[in-house]
Design a protein around this motif. Structure first.
Motif, short mmCIF file in Angstrom:
data_model
loop_
_atom_site.label_atom_id
_atom_site.label_comp_id
_atom_site.label_asym_id
_atom_site.label_seq_id
_atom_site.Cartn_x
_atom_site.Cartn_y
_atom_site.Cartn_z
N ILE A 1 0.83 -1.21 0.00
CA ILE A 1 0.00 0.00 0.00
C ILE A 1 0.87 1.26 0.00
CG2 ILE A 1 -1.95 -1.10 1.15
CD1 ILE A 1 -1.06 0.36 3.75
N ARG A 2 0.24 2.38 -0.35
CA ARG A 2 0.97 3.65 -0.34
C ARG A 2 1.26 4.12 1.09
NH1 ARG A 2 1.43 5.29 -5.40
NH2 ARG A 2 -0.19 4.71 -6.88
N ARG A 3 0.43 3.72 2.02
CA ARG A 3 0.55 4.01 3.45
C ARG A 3 0.14 5.44 3.81
NH1 ARG A 3 5.81 3.57 7.56
NH2 ARG A 3 4.89 4.94 9.15
N TYR A 4 0.69 6.44 3.15
CA TYR A 4 0.33 7.84 3.43
C TYR A 4 -0.71 8.32 2.44
CZ TYR A 4 4.50 7.90 6.34
OH TYR A 4 5.45 7.61 7.29
N GLY A 5 -1.61 9.16 2.94
CA GLY A 5 -2.58 9.78 2.06
C GLY A 5 -2.98 11.13 2.62
N SER A 6 -3.24 12.07 1.75
CA SER A 6 -3.70 13.37 2.23
C SER A 6 -4.58 14.02 1.18
CB SER A 6 -2.52 14.28 2.57
OG SER A 6 -1.76 14.53 1.42
N ALA A 7 -5.43 14.93 1.65
CA ALA A 7 -6.33 15.62 0.73
C ALA A 7 -6.74 16.95 1.34
CB ALA A 7 -7.56 14.77 0.46
N LEU A 8 -6.89 17.92 0.47
CA LEU A 8 -7.40 19.23 0.85
C LEU A 8 -8.65 19.44 0.00
CD1 LEU A 8 -6.79 21.83 2.48
CD2 LEU A 8 -5.46 22.62 0.53
N VAL A 9 -9.79 19.46 0.66
CA VAL A 9 -11.06 19.43 -0.08
C VAL A 9 -11.90 20.67 0.23
CG1 VAL A 9 -13.28 18.22 -0.28
CG2 VAL A 9 -11.15 16.91 -0.28
N PRO A 10 -12.19 21.46 -0.78
CA PRO A 10 -13.11 22.59 -0.58
C PRO A 10 -14.55 22.15 -0.76
CG PRO A 10 -12.16 22.70 -2.78
CD PRO A 10 -11.66 21.43 -2.15
N ASP B 1 -17.66 24.69 -1.14
CA ASP B 1 -18.05 26.09 -1.08
C ASP B 1 -17.07 26.85 -0.18
OD1 ASP B 1 -20.02 25.21 -2.74
OD2 ASP B 1 -21.66 25.52 -1.36
N GLU B 2 -17.58 27.48 0.88
CA GLU B 2 -16.69 28.31 1.72
C GLU B 2 -15.84 27.47 2.69
OE1 GLU B 2 -19.52 27.33 2.82
OE2 GLU B 2 -19.08 27.03 4.94
N ALA B 3 -16.19 26.18 2.83
CA ALA B 3 -15.46 25.32 3.77
C ALA B 3 -14.25 24.68 3.07
CB ALA B 3 -16.37 24.23 4.31
N LEU B 4 -13.19 24.49 3.85
CA LEU B 4 -11.97 23.88 3.32
C LEU B 4 -11.42 22.94 4.39
CD1 LEU B 4 -9.81 23.79 1.06
CD2 LEU B 4 -8.66 25.67 2.23
N ALA B 5 -11.42 21.65 4.09
CA ALA B 5 -11.03 20.63 5.08
C ALA B 5 -9.81 19.86 4.59
CB ALA B 5 -12.18 19.66 5.32
N GLU B 6 -8.92 19.58 5.52
CA GLU B 6 -7.71 18.84 5.21
C GLU B 6 -7.64 17.56 6.03
OE1 GLU B 6 -3.40 20.60 4.74
OE2 GLU B 6 -3.78 20.14 6.84
N ALA B 7 -7.28 16.46 5.39
CA ALA B 7 -7.08 15.20 6.10
C ALA B 7 -5.74 14.61 5.70
CB ALA B 7 -8.19 14.21 5.77
N ALA B 8 -5.00 14.11 6.68
CA ALA B 8 -3.73 13.44 6.42
C ALA B 8 -3.72 12.13 7.20
CB ALA B 8 -2.56 14.32 6.82
N ILE B 9 -3.36 11.06 6.53
CA ILE B 9 -3.43 9.71 7.11
C ILE B 9 -2.09 9.02 6.98
CG2 ILE B 9 -4.41 7.40 6.71
CD1 ILE B 9 -7.02 8.75 5.94
N ASP B 10 -1.72 8.32 8.05
CA ASP B 10 -0.60 7.37 7.99
C ASP B 10 -1.14 6.04 8.49
OD1 ASP B 10 1.71 5.91 8.12
OD2 ASP B 10 2.62 7.08 9.75
N ILE B 11 -1.11 5.04 7.63
CA ILE B 11 -1.55 3.71 8.05
C ILE B 11 -0.37 3.08 8.78
CG2 ILE B 11 -2.48 1.49 7.29
CD1 ILE B 11 -4.03 3.00 5.24
N SER B 12 -0.22 3.52 10.00
CA SER B 12 1.03 3.37 10.74
C SER B 12 1.04 2.20 11.71
CB SER B 12 1.25 4.65 11.55
OG SER B 12 0.11 4.88 12.39
N GLY B 13 -0.16 1.75 12.11
CA GLY B 13 -0.23 0.83 13.24
C GLY B 13 -0.19 1.57 14.57
N ARG B 14 -0.07 2.90 14.51
CA ARG B 14 -0.05 3.69 15.74
C ARG B 14 -1.26 4.61 15.76
NH1 ARG B 14 4.95 4.42 13.95
NH2 ARG B 14 4.70 6.66 13.72
N PRO B 15 -2.26 4.25 16.56
CA PRO B 15 -3.51 5.01 16.55
C PRO B 15 -3.37 6.40 17.16
CG PRO B 15 -3.61 3.21 18.16
CD PRO B 15 -2.30 3.08 17.45
#
Ligand SMILES: [Mn+2]
Length: 202
Positions: free
Chosen positions: A93-102, A104-118
């Protein structure tokens, strides 16, 4: 192309508070069948499935006559358990993933590491207590339960936004997009576990 022949999982979890059956397929097309009993949560999980391309089926019966807390948290738990199970050894797997999603006026960012460390880092200020019938504080509960049980590191940050519906939906879409990237098979990994330790078991 997938990292293993099948990256599917089904979890059934029954307590005195909730009764949940959830199945997912990481190599899906974003199809979902959702019956959480909470309309707004179904709407959010539809967005998560669509943008992660993870097929998702959820049937839940919870003690909604008390409030939505147990049902929302427990669906987060089961979704996390199912993701962890479907990923198996996390080979290729790629393991890391991120996205910046608008939205309308809202802008949300998510960053993930499938790390085994919650871990959950949650910086999403809601100006109001409710969106639809749902308490906005429950979104943090949902994602914490998800991250803890999936064994992933998850950062969710709201960059802008005033409308509660747009904020929530932007967050779920961003997590969906980031998940899609993180769980995707990386052909250059050739099935290896993407860790210098040789393990992502936590
Ligand atoms: Mn919407």
């Amino acid at each position: 192309m997938s990292a293993s022949p099948s990256r599917r999982a089904e979890i059934v979890r029954k307590t005195s508070e909730t009764d949940i059956r959830l199945s997912l397929d990481l190599d899906g097309t974003g199809r979902s069948e959702l019956a959480s009993g909470i309309g707004f949560l179904d709407h959010m999980l539809t967005a998560l499935s669509k943008h992660s391309l993870i097929d998702l089926t959820v049937a839940a019966k919870g003690d909604l006559h008390i409030d939505f807390h147990h049902t929302v948290e427990d669906i987060g738990i089961v979704l996390g358990q199912a993701l962890n199970k479907a990923l198996g050894e996390k080979r290729g797997i790629r393991r890391y993933g991120s996205a910046l999603v608008p939205m309308d006026e809202a802008l949300a960012e998510a960053a993930i590491d499938i790390s085994g460390r919650p871990f959950l880092a949650w910086t999403v200020p809601f100006a109001r207590d409710k969106v639809g019938e749902m308490d906005t504080e429950l979104f943090e509960e949902f994602f914490r339960a998800f991250a803890m049980n999936a064994g992933i590191t998850l950062h969710i940050t709201l960059k802008a936004g005033t409308n509660q519906h747009h904020i929530a939906e932007g967050v779920f879409k961003a997590v969906g997009r980031a998940l899609r990237m993180a769980v995707e098979p990386d052909p250059r990994m050739a099935g290896a576990i993407p860790s210098t330790k040789g393990s992502l078991a936590g």
